[in-house]
Design a protein around this motif. Structure first.
Motif, mmCIF file in Angstrom:
data_model
loop_
_atom_site.group_PDB
_atom_site.id
_atom_site.type_symbol
_atom_site.label_atom_id
_atom_site.label_comp_id
_atom_site.label_asym_id
_atom_site.label_seq_id
_atom_site.Cartn_x
_atom_site.Cartn_y
_atom_site.Cartn_z
ATOM 1 N N ILE A 262 35.707 34.105 47.708
ATOM 2 C CA ILE A 262 37.017 34.704 47.444
ATOM 3 C C ILE A 262 37.467 34.365 46.024
ATOM 4 O O ILE A 262 37.973 35.225 45.278
ATOM 5 C CB ILE A 262 38.055 34.222 48.472
ATOM 6 C CG1 ILE A 262 37.697 34.728 49.870
ATOM 7 C CG2 ILE A 262 39.455 34.687 48.081
ATOM 8 C CD1 ILE A 262 38.587 34.162 50.957
ATOM 9 N N GLU A 263 37.282 33.117 45.634
ATOM 10 C CA GLU A 263 37.688 32.704 44.294
ATOM 11 C C GLU A 263 36.926 33.487 43.222
ATOM 12 O O GLU A 263 37.514 33.921 42.215
ATOM 13 C CB GLU A 263 37.440 31.197 44.126
ATOM 14 C CG GLU A 263 38.375 30.327 44.967
ATOM 15 C CD GLU A 263 38.054 28.851 44.884
ATOM 16 O OE1 GLU A 263 38.979 28.032 44.890
ATOM 17 O OE2 GLU A 263 36.841 28.517 44.814
ATOM 18 N N ARG A 266 38.170 37.189 43.121
ATOM 19 C CA ARG A 266 39.531 37.394 42.625
ATOM 20 C C ARG A 266 39.816 36.663 41.313
ATOM 21 O O ARG A 266 40.911 36.759 40.762
ATOM 22 C CB ARG A 266 40.539 36.977 43.701
ATOM 23 C CG ARG A 266 40.350 37.772 44.996
ATOM 24 C CD ARG A 266 41.527 37.635 45.943
ATOM 25 N NE ARG A 266 41.342 38.489 47.124
ATOM 26 C CZ ARG A 266 42.305 38.777 47.986
ATOM 27 N NH1 ARG A 266 43.522 38.277 47.823
ATOM 28 N NH2 ARG A 266 42.059 39.566 49.023
ATOM 29 N N THR A 279 49.803 33.098 47.868
ATOM 30 C CA THR A 279 49.732 34.485 47.395
ATOM 31 C C THR A 279 48.533 35.218 47.987
ATOM 32 O O THR A 279 48.624 36.404 48.331
ATOM 33 C CB THR A 279 49.654 34.509 45.860
ATOM 34 O OG1 THR A 279 50.824 33.873 45.330
ATOM 35 C CG2 THR A 279 49.565 35.929 45.336
ATOM 36 N N HIS A 280 47.408 34.520 48.119
ATOM 37 C CA HIS A 280 46.171 35.149 48.610
ATOM 38 C C HIS A 280 45.922 34.836 50.083
ATOM 39 O O HIS A 280 44.786 34.831 50.549
ATOM 40 C CB HIS A 280 44.984 34.689 47.753
ATOM 41 C CG HIS A 280 45.075 35.153 46.328
ATOM 42 N ND1 HIS A 280 44.579 36.369 45.904
ATOM 43 C CD2 HIS A 280 45.636 34.577 45.236
ATOM 44 C CE1 HIS A 280 44.809 36.512 44.615
ATOM 45 N NE2 HIS A 280 45.453 35.445 44.179
ATOM 46 N N ALA A 283 43.608 36.987 52.345
ATOM 47 C CA ALA A 283 42.165 36.725 52.413
ATOM 48 C C ALA A 283 41.853 35.420 53.134
ATOM 49 O O ALA A 283 40.807 35.308 53.803
ATOM 50 C CB ALA A 283 41.580 36.685 51.005
#
Length: 398
Positions: A262-263, A266, A279-280, A283
């Motif tokens: 994910i990191e 994004r 915020t994320h 996910a």
């Protein structure tokens, strides 16, 4: 109970939660707190929860360690006795109306250094309750998922106001010791509520964003924190507030590779940024739901405890009361004689103080239990005069 306020005497004329809480905290620290009520009990004397005999467990616990004077406050002589008692003592906590026979101006006319701490609803003296003040500052429209408002059952503003009132009383006493001046300290529930909103950044947030915060259900605003369900159906709350907790949580759930993906996708790093984890959450939440749902609560609790991860299962208040760590083995609790006759663990002072032994909690008084003692000791009334007042129905005795 401690002896830190030994030598301090306070008169309390109040009802319900905020004002009695202020008196309770003073009494638990060793002050002599004399609660004055109408003969037979004030409007909160039978407040639920009650026993089968209609004894209020609520009143019994908000008034521990206090003394009780019962007067007929509907009659001039009863009111005059309360006025005399306040003036003779010099410290007064109340949530009675601003104007009338207990106004500070009337009482201080014969005791210039009197300190009155007056708990109020609104600053103009109009009435309010915790539940209406809470609505007025917007929290029910932040609680839950919407669209309907959600009240909470904890009277938070009452409790904060009571604690603040006890603090304000001691501050006023300190000021008097330096200047010789008394005065009235007014503490409106509404100011405690909106002031707390401001202290938590809420006023600034609303004006900065120009919009209401979204309603998040059980998610914690600005953090990675939410409720999840384990394989055996246990709903548990998990909250991450430090980078170490985040690393240990991800490792315990074996989500390192999935989080790294994910990191990378994004272009962010969750390692040390609370806001990014919030915020994320779109996910992150599905990953954690799946991982947590694959384990029993017992297995996760052991791993989380080892990693210093903050978590707690949801349970009923009845279940919490059965937890030895919270009640039976907790030194704030002890045995006390109760006016209701029901035996249960009673709470004493919450603080732990070095070199001060914690004393067992004391019982709440019965209505009028200390009337003769107080009138004799504080107002120097003779036994004959007290007997006359009792016979006339102006003073109540237990």
């Amino acid at each position: 109970m401690y002896d830190l306020l030994t030598g301090l005497s306070v008169i309390e004329a109040s009802s319900f939660v905020a004002s009695p809480t202020a008196g309770l905290y003073c009494a638990q620290m060793g002050a002599e707190v004399i609660r004055v009520d109408q003969i037979g009990g004030g409007p909160d004397f039978r407040r639920w929860p009650v026993t089968d005999a209609n004894d209020s467990l609520y009143w019994e616990n908000l008034n521990r360690a206090k003394k009780s004077l019962a007067l007929d406050l509907g009659r001039p002589e009863g009111r005059e006795l309360l006025q005399e008692l306040v003036r003779a003592t010099g410290q007064f906590i109340t949530n009675f109306p601003v104007n009338g026979f207990l106004s500070h101006a009337v009482l201080a006319d014969a005791r210039a250094d009197l300190i009155t701490v007056r708990v109020m609803g609104w600053p103009d003296g109009s009435p309010a309750l915790d539940y209406t003040v809470n609505n007025s500052v917007g929290y029910p429209m932040l609680t839950g998922s919407g669209p309907d408002p959600v009240n909470h059952v904890l009277p938070a503003w009452d409790l904060l106001t009571g604690a603040y009132a006890a603090f304000a009383l001691l501050a006023a006493i300190q000021r008097r010791s330096m200047t010789g001046e008394g005065g009235e300290v007014r503490i409106p529930l509404s100011d405690v509520a909106i002031g707390t909103v401001a202290n938590l950044g809420g006023v600034a947030e609303m004006l900065y964003t120009g919009a209401n915060r979204p309603r998040l259900g059980n998610a914690v605003y600005g953090l990675f924190g939410r409720d999840f369900v384990t394989r055996d159906g246990q709903r548990t709350m998990i909250v991450v507030v430090t980078p170490r907790q985040w690393d240990n949580l991800v490792t315990a759930l074996k989500l390192n590779d999935a989080i790294a993906a994910i990191e990378a996708t994004r272009g962010i790093s969750f390692a040390s940024d609370d806001g990014l984890r919030f915020t994320h959450r779109d996910a992150l939440y599905p990953l954690f739901e799946c991982a947590i749902g694959a384990h029993t609560h017992a297995d996760l609790a052991a791993a989380f405890d080892a990693g210093g991860i903050v978590h707690s299962p949801y349970r009923t208040m009845y279940d919490a009361v059965q937890d030895p760590a919270l009640v039976a083995d907790n030194p704030i609790f002890g045995a006390a004689d109760n006016p209701s006759g029901f035996t249960y663990p009673a709470a004493g002072a919450f603080a732990t103080l070095p070199r001060h032994d914690r004393q067992p909690p004391r019982a709440a008084p019965r209505n009028g239990q200390h009337s003769e003692e107080i009138l004799s000791g504080r107002l120097s009334l003779s036994s004959g005069e007290i007997a006359r007042l009792v016979d006339a129905g102006i003073v109540g005795v237990e």
